[in-house]
Design a protein around this motif. Structure first.
Motif, PDB file in Angstrom:
ATOM      1  N   SER A 281      18.728  19.377  19.695  1.00  0.00           N
ATOM      2  CA  SER A 281      18.926  18.591  18.852  1.00  0.00           C
ATOM      3  C   SER A 281      20.336  19.172  17.937  1.00  0.00           C
ATOM      4  CB  SER A 281      18.264  17.603  18.180  1.00  0.00           C
ATOM      5  OG  SER A 281      16.831  18.716  17.858  1.00  0.00           O
ATOM      6  N   ASN A 282      20.397  20.325  17.225  1.00  0.00           N
ATOM      7  CA  ASN A 282      21.594  20.685  16.874  1.00  0.00           C
ATOM      8  C   ASN A 282      21.639  22.024  17.142  1.00  0.00           C
ATOM      9  OD1 ASN A 282      19.201  22.783  15.289  1.00  0.00           O
ATOM     10  ND2 ASN A 282      18.568  20.240  14.199  1.00  0.00           N
ATOM     11  N   GLY A 283      22.176  23.265  16.235  1.00  0.00           N
ATOM     12  CA  GLY A 283      22.170  24.563  15.948  1.00  0.00           C
ATOM     13  C   GLY A 283      21.197  25.304  15.503  1.00  0.00           C
ATOM     14  N   ARG A 284      20.319  25.126  14.945  1.00  0.00           N
ATOM     15  CA  ARG A 284      19.050  25.576  14.245  1.00  0.00           C
ATOM     16  C   ARG A 284      17.738  25.721  14.839  1.00  0.00           C
ATOM     17  NH1 ARG A 284      19.941  27.801   9.940  1.00  0.00           N
ATOM     18  NH2 ARG A 284      22.493  27.282   8.515  1.00  0.00           N
ATOM     19  N   ASN A 285      17.711  25.503  16.421  1.00  0.00           N
ATOM     20  CA  ASN A 285      16.255  25.163  17.212  1.00  0.00           C
ATOM     21  C   ASN A 285      15.821  26.816  17.717  1.00  0.00           C
ATOM     22  OD1 ASN A 285      16.466  21.781  17.761  1.00  0.00           O
ATOM     23  ND2 ASN A 285      18.749  23.057  18.413  1.00  0.00           N
ATOM     24  N   PHE A 286      14.387  26.389  17.445  1.00  0.00           N
ATOM     25  CA  PHE A 286      13.439  27.299  17.902  1.00  0.00           C
ATOM     26  C   PHE A 286      12.612  27.388  17.955  1.00  0.00           C
ATOM     27  CE2 PHE A 286      13.310  26.688  13.578  1.00  0.00           C
ATOM     28  CZ  PHE A 286      11.928  26.394  13.619  1.00  0.00           C
ATOM     29  N   TYR A 287      11.155  28.174  19.161  1.00  0.00           N
ATOM     30  CA  TYR A 287      10.209  27.822  19.735  1.00  0.00           C
ATOM     31  C   TYR A 287       9.292  27.871  18.755  1.00  0.00           C
ATOM     32  CZ  TYR A 287      12.548  28.321  24.971  1.00  0.00           C
ATOM     33  OH  TYR A 287      13.434  27.781  25.691  1.00  0.00           O
ATOM     34  N   THR A 288       8.174  27.563  19.286  1.00  0.00           N
ATOM     35  CA  THR A 288       7.394  27.286  18.448  1.00  0.00           C
ATOM     36  C   THR A 288       6.338  28.813  18.385  1.00  0.00           C
ATOM     37  OG1 THR A 288       5.734  26.005  19.787  1.00  0.00           O
ATOM     38  CG2 THR A 288       7.190  25.062  18.479  1.00  0.00           C
ATOM     39  N   ARG A 289       5.498  28.619  17.865  1.00  0.00           N
ATOM     40  CA  ARG A 289       4.540  30.278  17.357  1.00  0.00           C
ATOM     41  C   ARG A 289       3.612  30.152  18.544  1.00  0.00           C
ATOM     42  NH1 ARG A 289       0.727  32.919  16.500  1.00  0.00           N
ATOM     43  NH2 ARG A 289       0.637  35.444  14.092  1.00  0.00           N
ATOM     44  N   ASP A 290       2.665  28.682  19.068  1.00  0.00           N
ATOM     45  CA  ASP A 290       2.151  28.861  19.889  1.00  0.00           C
ATOM     46  C   ASP A 290       2.577  28.674  21.329  1.00  0.00           C
ATOM     47  OD1 ASP A 290      -0.197  28.077  17.948  1.00  0.00           O
ATOM     48  OD2 ASP A 290       0.391  25.754  18.558  1.00  0.00           O
ATOM     49  N   THR A 291       4.222  28.565  21.548  1.00  0.00           N
ATOM     50  CA  THR A 291       5.084  29.252  22.752  1.00  0.00           C
ATOM     51  C   THR A 291       5.371  30.201  22.775  1.00  0.00           C
ATOM     52  OG1 THR A 291       6.542  27.022  22.359  1.00  0.00           O
ATOM     53  CG2 THR A 291       6.875  28.881  23.853  1.00  0.00           C
ATOM     54  N   TYR A 292       5.207  31.159  22.023  1.00  0.00           N
ATOM     55  CA  TYR A 292       4.991  32.519  22.117  1.00  0.00           C
ATOM     56  C   TYR A 292       3.906  33.117  22.027  1.00  0.00           C
ATOM     57  CZ  TYR A 292       9.845  33.047  20.658  1.00  0.00           C
ATOM     58  OH  TYR A 292      11.040  32.989  20.589  1.00  0.00           O
ATOM     59  N   VAL A 293       3.182  32.644  22.143  1.00  0.00           N
ATOM     60  CA  VAL A 293       1.705  32.739  22.075  1.00  0.00           C
ATOM     61  C   VAL A 293       1.550  32.921  23.223  1.00  0.00           C
ATOM     62  CG1 VAL A 293      -1.478  32.551  21.420  1.00  0.00           C
ATOM     63  CG2 VAL A 293       0.465  32.826  19.844  1.00  0.00           C
ATOM     64  N   LYS A 294       1.858  31.723  23.838  1.00  0.00           N
ATOM     65  CA  LYS A 294       1.728  31.115  25.871  1.00  0.00           C
ATOM     66  C   LYS A 294       2.257  32.539  26.296  1.00  0.00           C
ATOM     67  CE  LYS A 294       3.980  28.407  27.636  1.00  0.00           C
ATOM     68  NZ  LYS A 294       4.485  27.416  28.291  1.00  0.00           N
ATOM     69  N   TRP A 295       3.458  32.829  25.891  1.00  0.00           N
ATOM     70  CA  TRP A 295       4.543  33.524  26.644  1.00  0.00           C
ATOM     71  C   TRP A 295       3.119  35.452  26.770  1.00  0.00           C
ATOM     72  CZ3 TRP A 295       9.522  31.271  24.142  1.00  0.00           C
ATOM     73  CH2 TRP A 295       9.775  30.582  25.350  1.00  0.00           C
TER      74      TRP A 295
END
Length: 184
Positions: free
Chosen positions: A166-180
């Protein structure tokens, strides 16, 4: 030309010794890709055109960059505390990727395992070519920690013909990093 490659960009920091520049992170990506025990595959845009020598003219270098970007579905930008604000080829690569080729950026930070916000700590590493464009309409970027899973996930998802940001400031959620398994 089919846009199937990932263009990897970093600041060589004017070094001829790759171990003294951000080239070492590019080498890590290559090692992940070549290791049969690691699930990480990348179609490297740098391997799709003729190589460039250190003695090549600026015009030749810029032409190769444009050739590679035209074959790229996305761009992985590696930024460190040593990344220069201007004066490197990285600035030209970012300008071209955003302004002319409309390529989604995956911005990876070796000093971070995970990114949960795009703040002043990160923006302090941005070259001017990125900071002057980050909030413009049409830019697509996701900021990730320099880890295999976030990088590979973003490369697979965010492409010129894939899922859009959607723009230039996206990032993954904390939950996604936990999943990994990167954070608990």
């Amino acid at each position: 030309m089919k846009r199937t490659g990932t263009y990897v960009a970093f600041d060589g920091l004017g070094q001829t010794d790759p171990s003294k520049s951000d080239f070492r992170y590019y080498s890590m990506l290559q090692a992940w890709d070549s290791n049969k025990c690691i699930d990480f595959k990348i179609t490297n845009s740098h391997e799709k055109t003729y190589t460039v020598r250190d003695s090549s003219s600026k015009a030749t270098l810029n032409a190769r960059i444009r050739d590679r970007l035209s074959a790229s579905k996305n761009m992985l930008v590696i930024l460190s505390k040593n990344t220069r604000k201007s004066g490197s080829v990285l600035s030209y690569e970012i300008e071209q990727a955003i302004d002319y080729y409309k390529i989604p950026l995956i911005i990876a930070y070796p000093a971070y395992s995970a990114i949960w916000s795009v703040d002043s700590d990160l923006s302090a590493m941005w070259p001017t070519a990125l900071s002057s464009r980050i909030d413009k309409v049409g830019i697509e970027a996701i900021h990730v920690g320099f880890k295999k899973d976030p990088i590979m996930g973003a490369i697979q998802q965010f492409t010129v013909n894939g899922k859009h940001l959607s723009n230039g400031r996206n990032f993954y959620t904390r939950d996604t990093y936990v999943k990994w398994g990167i954070v608990k």
